[in-house]
Design an enzyme around this catalytic site. Structure first.
Site, PDB file in Angstrom:
ATOM      1  NE  ARG A   1      -3.610   2.514   0.457  1.00 15.83           N
ATOM      2  CZ  ARG A   1      -4.719   2.865   1.103  1.00 15.83           C
ATOM      3  NH1 ARG A   1      -5.342   1.984   1.841  1.00 15.83           N
ATOM      4  NH2 ARG A   1      -5.202   4.073   0.989  1.00 15.83           N
TER       5      ARG A   1
ATOM      6  CD  GLN B   1     -19.298   3.259  11.363  1.00 18.59           C
ATOM      7  OE1 GLN B   1     -18.995   4.351  10.912  1.00 18.59           O
ATOM      8  NE2 GLN B   1     -20.387   3.057  12.046  1.00 18.59           N
TER       9      GLN B   1
ATOM     10  NE  ARG C   1     -22.089   7.458  13.841  1.00 15.43           N
ATOM     11  CZ  ARG C   1     -23.214   8.080  14.094  1.00 15.43           C
ATOM     12  NH1 ARG C   1     -23.438   8.591  15.275  1.00 15.43           N
ATOM     13  NH2 ARG C   1     -24.112   8.224  13.161  1.00 15.43           N
TER      14      ARG C   1
ATOM     15  CG  ASN D   1     -12.195  12.309  11.060  1.00 17.75           C
ATOM     16  OD1 ASN D   1     -12.013  13.300  11.737  1.00 17.75           O
ATOM     17  ND2 ASN D   1     -12.438  12.363   9.756  1.00 17.75           N
TER      18      ASN D   1
ATOM     19  CB  SER E   1      -6.136  18.357  10.475  1.00 22.48           C
ATOM     20  OG  SER E   1      -7.078  17.319  10.640  1.00 22.48           O
TER      21      SER E   1
ATOM     22  CB  ALA F   1     -10.557  25.693   3.938  1.00 25.73           C
ATOM     23  NE  ARG F   2     -14.842  20.322   3.439  1.00 32.14           N
ATOM     24  CZ  ARG F   2     -14.759  19.123   4.006  1.00 32.14           C
ATOM     25  NH1 ARG F   2     -15.218  18.937   5.231  1.00 32.14           N
ATOM     26  NH2 ARG F   2     -14.243  18.108   3.349  1.00 32.14           N
TER      27      ARG F   2
ATOM     28  CG  HIS G   1     -13.380  17.702  11.410  1.00 30.37           C
ATOM     29  ND1 HIS G   1     -13.642  18.469  10.315  1.00 30.37           N
ATOM     30  CD2 HIS G   1     -13.066  16.472  10.936  1.00 30.37           C
ATOM     31  CE1 HIS G   1     -13.501  17.725   9.218  1.00 30.37           C
ATOM     32  NE2 HIS G   1     -13.158  16.510   9.573  1.00 30.37           N
TER      33      HIS G   1
HETATM   34  N1  LIG Z   1      -9.469  15.501   9.769  1.00 27.03           N
HETATM   35  C1  LIG Z   1      -9.936  15.641   8.518  1.00 27.03           C
HETATM   36  O1  LIG Z   1     -10.275  16.771   8.102  1.00 27.03           O
HETATM   37  C2  LIG Z   1     -10.020  14.420   7.642  1.00 27.03           C
HETATM   38  C3  LIG Z   1     -10.372  14.500   6.288  1.00 27.03           C
HETATM   39  C4  LIG Z   1     -10.377  13.340   5.509  1.00 27.03           C
HETATM   40  C5  LIG Z   1     -10.075  12.107   6.107  1.00 27.03           C
HETATM   41  N2  LIG Z   1      -9.795  12.059   7.434  1.00 27.03           N
HETATM   42  C6  LIG Z   1      -9.491  10.803   8.134  1.00 27.03           C
HETATM   43  O2  LIG Z   1      -8.226  10.328   7.711  1.00 27.03           O
HETATM   44  C7  LIG Z   1      -8.175   8.909   7.919  1.00 27.03           C
HETATM   45  C8  LIG Z   1      -7.656   8.240   6.661  1.00 27.03           C
HETATM   46  O3  LIG Z   1      -8.588   8.405   5.614  1.00 27.03           O
HETATM   47  P1  LIG Z   1      -8.345   7.650   4.235  1.00 27.03           P
HETATM   48  O4  LIG Z   1      -9.449   8.047   3.317  1.00 27.03           O
HETATM   49  O5  LIG Z   1      -6.922   7.865   3.802  1.00 27.03           O
HETATM   50  O6  LIG Z   1      -8.567   6.126   4.710  1.00 27.03           O
HETATM   51  P2  LIG Z   1      -7.942   4.806   4.067  1.00 27.03           P
HETATM   52  O7  LIG Z   1      -8.768   3.675   4.615  1.00 27.03           O
HETATM   53  O8  LIG Z   1      -7.753   4.963   2.608  1.00 27.03           O
HETATM   54  O9  LIG Z   1      -6.483   4.710   4.721  1.00 27.03           O
HETATM   55  C9  LIG Z   1      -6.286   4.323   6.051  1.00 27.03           C
HETATM   56  C10 LIG Z   1      -4.897   3.687   6.126  1.00 27.03           C
HETATM   57  O10 LIG Z   1      -4.616   3.409   7.517  1.00 27.03           O
HETATM   58  C11 LIG Z   1      -3.856   2.208   7.555  1.00 27.03           C
HETATM   59  N3  LIG Z   1      -3.956   1.635   8.897  1.00 27.03           N
HETATM   60  C12 LIG Z   1      -5.069   1.159   9.508  1.00 27.03           C
HETATM   61  N4  LIG Z   1      -4.733   0.686  10.724  1.00 27.03           N
HETATM   62  C13 LIG Z   1      -3.389   0.878  10.890  1.00 27.03           C
HETATM   63  C14 LIG Z   1      -2.460   0.622  11.939  1.00 27.03           C
HETATM   64  N5  LIG Z   1      -2.849   0.035  13.073  1.00 27.03           N
HETATM   65  N6  LIG Z   1      -1.173   0.977  11.757  1.00 27.03           N
HETATM   66  C15 LIG Z   1      -0.790   1.571  10.611  1.00 27.03           C
HETATM   67  N7  LIG Z   1      -1.611   1.830   9.586  1.00 27.03           N
HETATM   68  C16 LIG Z   1      -2.891   1.498   9.726  1.00 27.03           C
HETATM   69  C17 LIG Z   1      -4.480   1.317   6.499  1.00 27.03           C
HETATM   70  O11 LIG Z   1      -3.558   0.339   6.082  1.00 27.03           O
HETATM   71  C18 LIG Z   1      -4.799   2.348   5.388  1.00 27.03           C
HETATM   72  O12 LIG Z   1      -3.723   2.427   4.475  1.00 27.03           O
HETATM   73  C19 LIG Z   1      -9.596   8.486   8.304  1.00 27.03           C
HETATM   74  O13 LIG Z   1      -9.659   8.372   9.715  1.00 27.03           O
HETATM   75  C20 LIG Z   1     -10.450   9.658   7.845  1.00 27.03           C
HETATM   76  O14 LIG Z   1     -11.638   9.766   8.581  1.00 27.03           O
HETATM   77  C21 LIG Z   1      -9.737  13.190   8.193  1.00 27.03           C
END
Ligand SMILES: NC(=O)c1ccc[n+]([C@@H]2O[C@H](COP(=O)([O-])OP(=O)(O)OC[C@H]3O[C@@H](n4cnc5c(N)ncnc54)[C@H](O)[C@@H]3O)[C@@H](O)[C@H]2O)c1
Length: 302
Positions: free
Chosen positions: A10, A53, A59, A91, A114, A121-122, A146
């Site tokens: 990955r 999820q 949740r 999140n 973050s 921004a939105r 958030h």
């Molecule tokens: N704060 C924000 O504004 C914001 C915005 C968008 C996404 N997010 C959050 O960012 C996170 C990632 O989103 P995404 O779309 O990239 O998800 P995604 O599922 O594509 O990627 C998650 C990654 O985490 C890895 N992972 C899971 N458990 C792990 C562990 N124990 N150790 C190491 N790696 C691990 C997985 O292998 C995967 O590559 C989510 O929690 C999402 O909610 C936050």
């Protein structure tokens, strides 16, 4: 840039895809790894690892799994890169930032989330569009969660230095209706994008890039990030939410205290209470976390 994922393939897929842009964009070289030790010497570590999820999973279950993940990741980072600034993006970002602050051995100014930077921004984008002005010239903060209970600080909102209330409302609308519509769109934006493309990526990536840039270049830009609220906000001790901070070398250099009006104070207190419930649920022992009295946390947003 070193890109860690527990699954090397990955990490390689993402890193190689970005690498292919370097001859065209002259951006950074990305090195994939599944070994935390390779993060040694990093100035900033961005944590986006997150469980998503599963079918039939509540949740609360997801919160519990992500809480375990943060403990594991911070433990690894404290060994591999103890002096790095750690930026949490996964999140629910407020719960995970608070947990990270509790388990890490590094100073608190090196750890933040973050927060509501993307929401800010939105909202700036929505207001700029509504008022026919460049979003860069719209000043407003979104603070708190958030997510659904986030608070727009309308009392300090300006466009080109002019308070919003002193500007002519867009044709056919009252100022109140514009504010409500822009905030509602902001709150719904993450889920609306995720419903259409499956996830959000460019907005949050731009937000993270600005934060990392501000740390690396010591830009001292002001962003609404997840931090423990300053006592002047009157929130429960340790409450973490999105609030404006000066971000530069060493992470959080200073937190600003916004002169909120009484409505905004009340809304921030309500948002912080929702986050407290989510935090309590995420950290409750397993038996307590399934008790019916536990208030379900808000949905994590994107
Ligand atoms: N704060 C924000 O504004 C914001 C915005 C968008 C996404 N997010 C959050 O960012 C996170 C990632 O989103 P995404 O779309 O990239 O998800 P995604 O599922 O594509 O990627 C998650 C990654 O985490 C890895 N992972 C899971 N458990 C792990 C562990 N124990 N150790 C190491 N790696 C691990 C997985 O292998 C995967 O590559 C989510 O929690 C999402 O909610 C936050």
């Amino acid at each position: 840039v070193v890109l860690y994922d527990r699954t090397l393939a990955r990490a390689e897929g993402e890193a190689w895809d970005v690498d292919d842009t370097t001859p065209l964009l002259q951006e950074a070289d990305v090195r994939p790894t599944d070994d935390y030790a390779e993060l040694a010497g990093a100035a900033v570590v961005v944590v986006t690892a997150g469980a998503t999820q599963r079918l039939g999973e509540s949740r609360l279950d997801l919160l519990g799994r992500n809480a375990g993940l943060v403990r594991e990741v911070l433990g690894q980072l404290d060994s591999a890169a103890p002096e790095a600034v750690v930026l949490l993006v996964s999140n629910p970002v407020y719960v995970l930032t608070r947990l990270a602050l509790e388990v890490t051995s590094r100073p608190a100014h090196l750890v933040f989330g973050s927060g509501t930077l993307l929401d800010t921004a939105r909202l700036r984008y929505q207001l700029g569009t509504a008022f026919g002005a460049a979003p860069q010239d719209v000043q407003v903060h979104v603070i708190g969660e958030h997510g659904d209970s986030e608070v727009a600080v309308w009392s300090g909102a300006t466009i080109g230095g002019v308070p919003l209330a002193a500007l002519p409302a867009p044709p056919g609308m009252t100022l109140g209706a514009v504010k409500d519509a822009c905030l509602e769109t902001t709150r719904r934006r993450g889920p609306a994008i995720a419903e259409r493309k499956g996830y959000t990526s460019y907005g949050v990536a731009a937000a993270v890039a600005r934060l990392v840039g501000s740390v690396l270049q010591d830009e001292q830009r002001i962003f609404t990030v997840s931090v423990p609220a300053a006592p002047a906000y009157g929130l429960p001790k340790g409450a973490v939410c999105g609030l404006p901070c000066v971000v530069g070398q060493g992470g959080i250099q200073r937190q600003l205290v916004l002169p909120l009006d009484s409505t905004e104070r009340g809304l921030l207190a309500r948002s912080a209470a929702i986050l407290e419930d989510a935090y309590a649920a995420a950290t409750a022992p397993p038996a307590a976390s399934t008790a019916p009295s536990v208030v379900p946390p808000p949905a994590s947003t994107r």
